[in-house]
Design a protein around this motif. Structure first.
Motif, mmCIF file in Angstrom:
data_model
loop_
_atom_site.group_PDB
_atom_site.id
_atom_site.type_symbol
_atom_site.label_atom_id
_atom_site.label_comp_id
_atom_site.label_asym_id
_atom_site.label_seq_id
_atom_site.Cartn_x
_atom_site.Cartn_y
_atom_site.Cartn_z
ATOM 1 N N ARG A 240 9.054 5.418 9.161
ATOM 2 C CA ARG A 240 8.509 5.678 10.486
ATOM 3 C C ARG A 240 7.506 4.095 10.091
ATOM 4 N NH1 ARG A 240 4.055 9.444 9.422
ATOM 5 N NH2 ARG A 240 5.091 9.654 6.815
ATOM 6 N N ALA A 241 8.169 3.084 9.680
ATOM 7 C CA ALA A 241 7.727 1.803 9.535
ATOM 8 C C ALA A 241 8.635 0.297 9.692
ATOM 9 C CB ALA A 241 7.163 1.255 8.496
ATOM 10 N N GLU A 242 9.265 0.568 10.797
ATOM 11 C CA GLU A 242 10.985 0.139 11.326
ATOM 12 C C GLU A 242 10.493 -1.634 10.927
ATOM 13 O OE1 GLU A 242 14.237 0.956 11.593
ATOM 14 O OE2 GLU A 242 13.350 3.154 11.381
ATOM 15 N N ALA A 243 9.356 -1.716 11.282
ATOM 16 C CA ALA A 243 9.073 -3.210 11.672
ATOM 17 C C ALA A 243 8.489 -4.350 10.233
ATOM 18 C CB ALA A 243 8.186 -3.166 12.579
ATOM 19 N N SER A 244 8.034 -2.418 9.819
ATOM 20 C CA SER A 244 7.415 -3.428 8.351
ATOM 21 C C SER A 244 7.903 -4.628 7.282
ATOM 22 C CB SER A 244 7.612 -2.401 7.763
ATOM 23 O OG SER A 244 6.883 -2.798 5.548
ATOM 24 N N PRO B 152 0.699 -0.995 -0.216
ATOM 25 C CA PRO B 152 0.103 -0.209 -0.143
ATOM 26 C C PRO B 152 1.014 1.257 -0.188
ATOM 27 C CG PRO B 152 -0.348 -1.092 1.402
ATOM 28 C CD PRO B 152 0.390 -1.791 1.649
ATOM 29 N N PRO B 153 0.186 1.852 -0.639
ATOM 30 C CA PRO B 153 1.161 3.340 -1.107
ATOM 31 C C PRO B 153 1.910 4.480 0.428
ATOM 32 C CG PRO B 153 -0.436 3.846 -2.404
ATOM 33 C CD PRO B 153 -0.882 1.911 -1.401
ATOM 34 N N GLY B 154 0.927 4.117 1.324
ATOM 35 C CA GLY B 154 0.798 4.608 2.762
ATOM 36 C C GLY B 154 1.586 3.947 3.624
ATOM 37 N N GLN B 155 2.122 2.904 2.847
ATOM 38 C CA GLN B 155 3.268 2.163 3.829
ATOM 39 C C GLN B 155 4.328 2.223 3.051
ATOM 40 O OE1 GLN B 155 2.109 -2.307 4.873
ATOM 41 N NE2 GLN B 155 3.523 -2.717 5.681
ATOM 42 N N VAL B 156 4.488 2.457 1.901
ATOM 43 C CA VAL B 156 5.689 2.678 0.989
ATOM 44 C C VAL B 156 6.302 3.953 1.810
ATOM 45 C CG1 VAL B 156 6.124 3.208 -1.075
ATOM 46 C CG2 VAL B 156 4.939 1.598 -0.584
ATOM 47 N N LEU B 157 5.338 5.164 2.131
ATOM 48 C CA LEU B 157 5.905 6.221 2.652
ATOM 49 C C LEU B 157 5.966 6.757 3.358
ATOM 50 C CD1 LEU B 157 2.735 8.856 1.168
ATOM 51 C CD2 LEU B 157 5.160 8.322 0.272
ATOM 52 N N ASP B 158 5.596 5.262 4.433
ATOM 53 C CA ASP B 158 6.142 4.711 6.236
ATOM 54 C C ASP B 158 7.044 4.417 6.050
ATOM 55 O OD1 ASP B 158 3.942 6.387 7.242
ATOM 56 O OD2 ASP B 158 3.710 4.475 7.507
ATOM 57 N N ILE B 159 7.425 3.248 4.967
ATOM 58 C CA ILE B 159 9.206 2.981 5.044
ATOM 59 C C ILE B 159 9.808 3.794 4.734
ATOM 60 C CG2 ILE B 159 10.692 1.386 3.932
ATOM 61 C CD1 ILE B 159 7.914 -0.203 3.154
ATOM 62 N N LEU B 160 9.732 4.998 3.895
ATOM 63 C CA LEU B 160 10.715 5.503 3.485
ATOM 64 C C LEU B 160 11.214 7.067 4.572
ATOM 65 C CD1 LEU B 160 9.240 6.755 -0.663
ATOM 66 C CD2 LEU B 160 11.529 5.314 0.313
ATOM 67 N N THR B 161 9.845 7.259 5.434
ATOM 68 C CA THR B 161 10.011 8.606 6.050
ATOM 69 C C THR B 161 11.121 7.601 7.557
ATOM 70 O OG1 THR B 161 7.676 7.828 7.159
ATOM 71 C CG2 THR B 161 8.772 9.674 4.830
#
Lengths: 346, 265
Positions: free
Chosen positions: A52-56, A41-50
């Motif tokens: 904010r989704a270390e555990a993804s 999901p694009p939202g998760q991509v943005l989180d990963i890039l910034t």
């Protein structure tokens, strides 16, 4: 609209074109990071890039697999489009392109020779292959230019024929080097160069092409005025005070250097340098100071999207992106060839 | 203040043929000097030696005493503007862009045009009467409009010498007259090759007649354009008379042999 002029004359239009392309690039990058064999999901991509989704679970796919490939696509797309623009000014022909003029083939031959001979294997990706590709690019460009020029001005016919002929000879040479080399594992590596693809992108491969692109484009921007002068022809440029022989030689070397480095990392991806400058000129005109930034952004958008298509159209098959750009670029070339007015200056 | 002089100027091909042969030519300050002569007489080659795209094989071109061969390309372009025979510009450059190129010799290559440069372009466009064409592409102009744009570019170049190669080629009569009037009004020293002897007689202060690369006659149009000379150089019978209105020598060609109208008298 002189060199800097498209700015004063059409400030809003020009800013809109640049802004629109930048927005388009952001969307293309996001799409390229999200789509593929695994959809994220694009939202998760943005989180990963910034961060904010270390555990993804998708972190590795986004950051280590897709992102370097997208970034290489940006660099190579922008670079090829810029080189195409400059080659077109040099030969005063909109049908010039690093691939069509045999420059990319020359770079491939140089690169393959180094791979097969194993010269400087430890430095291969960082030094020897780009250097050999640069030498190959420069030699083939000089050869095509000399052939196309023989006996007067450069005509479209002669330019295209010389480019095609030199490309063929160089491809044959590449094949010859390949079949006479004993090792089978070279075959796949070499196929990669002849088709052109971004699949091998890794983080440690980005620095040299990125630096080459930024530095090369910056230098070319300072050369916007003499590049414009080339458009009125050799004699025209001379009487306007340009030492055409020296300037042309300098730009030949610069364009070959950029082609060599890019081809060393991506193989010979064709037609980006043909289509993007043409469309950019329709949007912002032919003066180089306004044109080059638009061309660079447009090339980046184009190749990121083309590579996304290459990865997803026949998934899980990864089509070399050079195949796709040739499929779209070939017809585009024919369209341009047909709509040229009879007797137009080459 | 600008004087052009050529001393023994020759340009030869590798095979030893002289396209221009020992030409001594002078254009004094503010003078409009015409080169006339049949096709292949060396007019264009001579002009190219003057504006510097050909290097003379012998002799010198002096502009205010400076040997042009010793001047860098850029310094030359600051002093000599050229209006080519068939000006073209690739890639759909606009008229404004093509005219602004005249500033190039006065700029460092990375330097952008400033307000003063833009003002010069605007002024030049107005002076040749093509202000409205500025945003159009150069390629879309008619022959006369292009020629005007190239004269505007020459103006923007702020030269002391303007060299024009057949500026009236392919133009309608009206534009031929307009372009040549424009050239005369520039106030520069002008050297131009012309095909039409009547136009040359009317617009030039002095003429040089070339044949096979050599000057066979020079002087004011009255001195040069005589029936004998036309017979000798062009191989035609002609009658030259002072025009009752302009006073300039006027050439009327007389057909010889059958095929034409019967001559009266």
């Amino acid at each position: 609209m002189t060199c800097r002029a498209s700015a004063p004359r059409r400030p809003l239009g020009y800013v809109l074109v640049l802004g629109g392309l930048a927005a388009l690039l952001a969307v293309a990058v996001l799409a390229a990071l999200a789509l593929g064999s695994v959809r994220i999901p694009p939202g998760q991509v943005l989180d990963i890039l910034t961060g904010r989704a270390e555990a993804s679970p998708f972190r590795t796919i986004v950051l280590d697999v897709r992102l370097p490939r997208v970034l290489l696509g940006i660099v190579v797309g922008a670079g090829l489009a810029v080189i195409g623009t400059v080659l077109q000014a040099l030969v005063r022909n909109q049908l010039a392109d690093p691939f069509l003029l045999g420059v990319s083939s020359g770079a491939s031959t140089g690169a393959v020779l180094v791979i097969v001979l194993g010269i400087g294997a430890s430095l291969a990706t960082t030094v020897t292959i780009p250097a050999a590709a640069f030498a190959g690019a420069l030699l083939s460009l000089l050869l095509v230019y000399t052939l196309a020029r023989g006996g007067g001005g450069i005509t479209t016919n002669r330019l295209v024929l010389a480019g095609v002929a030199v490309s063929y000879v160089l491809s044959a040479l590449t094949s010859l080097i390949l079949v006479t080399s004993a090792r089978a594992d070279h075959l796949q590596e070499v196929l990669y160069w002849t088709l052109g693809g971004l699949g091998a992108a890794r983080w440690d491969m980005l620095a040299l092409p990125a630096i080459t692109l930024v530095a090369g484009t910056a230098v070319l921007l300072t050369l916007a005025r003499p590049l414009d002068l080339l458009l009125v022809g050799e004699e025209g440029a001379t009487v306007l005070g340009l030492d055409t022989a020296r300037f042309r030689a300098a730009v030949f070397v610069l364009a070959s250097l950029m082609t060599g480095v890019l081809v060393a990392y991506s193989g010979a991806i064709g037609f980006v340098g043909l289509m993007v400058p043409h469309m950019a000129r329709m949007a912002v005109g032919a003066a180089h100071r306004a044109l080059l930034p638009v061309v660079a952004l447009g090339g980046a958008v184009f190749l990121v999207l083309a590579d996304l298509a290459a990865r997803t159209l026949a998934a899980p098959q990864d089509i070399p992106v050079g195949v796709l750009t040739a499929l779209t670029g070939g017809p585009f070339f024919l369209w341009m060839l047909r709509r040229r007015p009879e007797g137009a200056p080459a | 203040m600008t004087t052009l002089r050529t001393e023994g100027l020759s340009y030869g091909t590798g095979e030893g043929r002289h396209l221009v042969d020992a030409v001594d030519l002078t254009a004094a300050d503010g003078e409009t000097v015409g080169l006339v002569g049949p096709n292949g007489s060396g007019k264009t080659t001579l002009l190219r030696c003057v504006y510097g795209t050909l290097r003379p094989t012998h002799g010198r071109v002096l502009l205010d005493g400076d040997d042009l061969a010793t001047l860098p390309v850029k310094a030359r372009a600051q002093r000599i503007a050229t209006v080519p025979q068939d000006g073209h510009a690739g890639f759909e450059l606009t008229v404004g862009q093509v005219v602004a190129m005249g500033r190039a010799p006065h700029k460092r290559f990375w330097e952008a045009d400033g307000a003063a440069d833009t003002a010069l372009v605007t002024e030049a466009l107005a002076r040749v009467g093509i202000t409205a064409l500025e945003p159009r592409t150069f390629a879309s102009l008619s022959g006369g409009e292009r020629q005007r744009a190239l004269v505007a570019r020459a103006l923007v170049q702020q030269p002391s010498l303007v060299v024009l190669d057949e500026p009236t080629n392919h133009l309608d009569i009206r534009y031929q007259l307009e372009i040549l009037s424009l050239v005369r009004e520039l106030g520069t020293t002008n050297l131009l090759a012309l095909h039409d002897l009547n136009l040359a007689a009317y617009y030039c202060d002095r003429l040089y007649v070339l044949k096979d690369g050599r000057v066979v006659a020079s002087g004011t149009p009255e001195e040069v354009l005589t029936a004998e000379l036309l017979g000798e150089v062009y191989g035609v019978a002609a009658e030259v008379s002072a025009h009752p209105k302009t006073g300039a020598p006027t050439v009327v060609y007389l057909p010889e042999g059958p095929g034409g109208r019967t001559l009266l008298t």
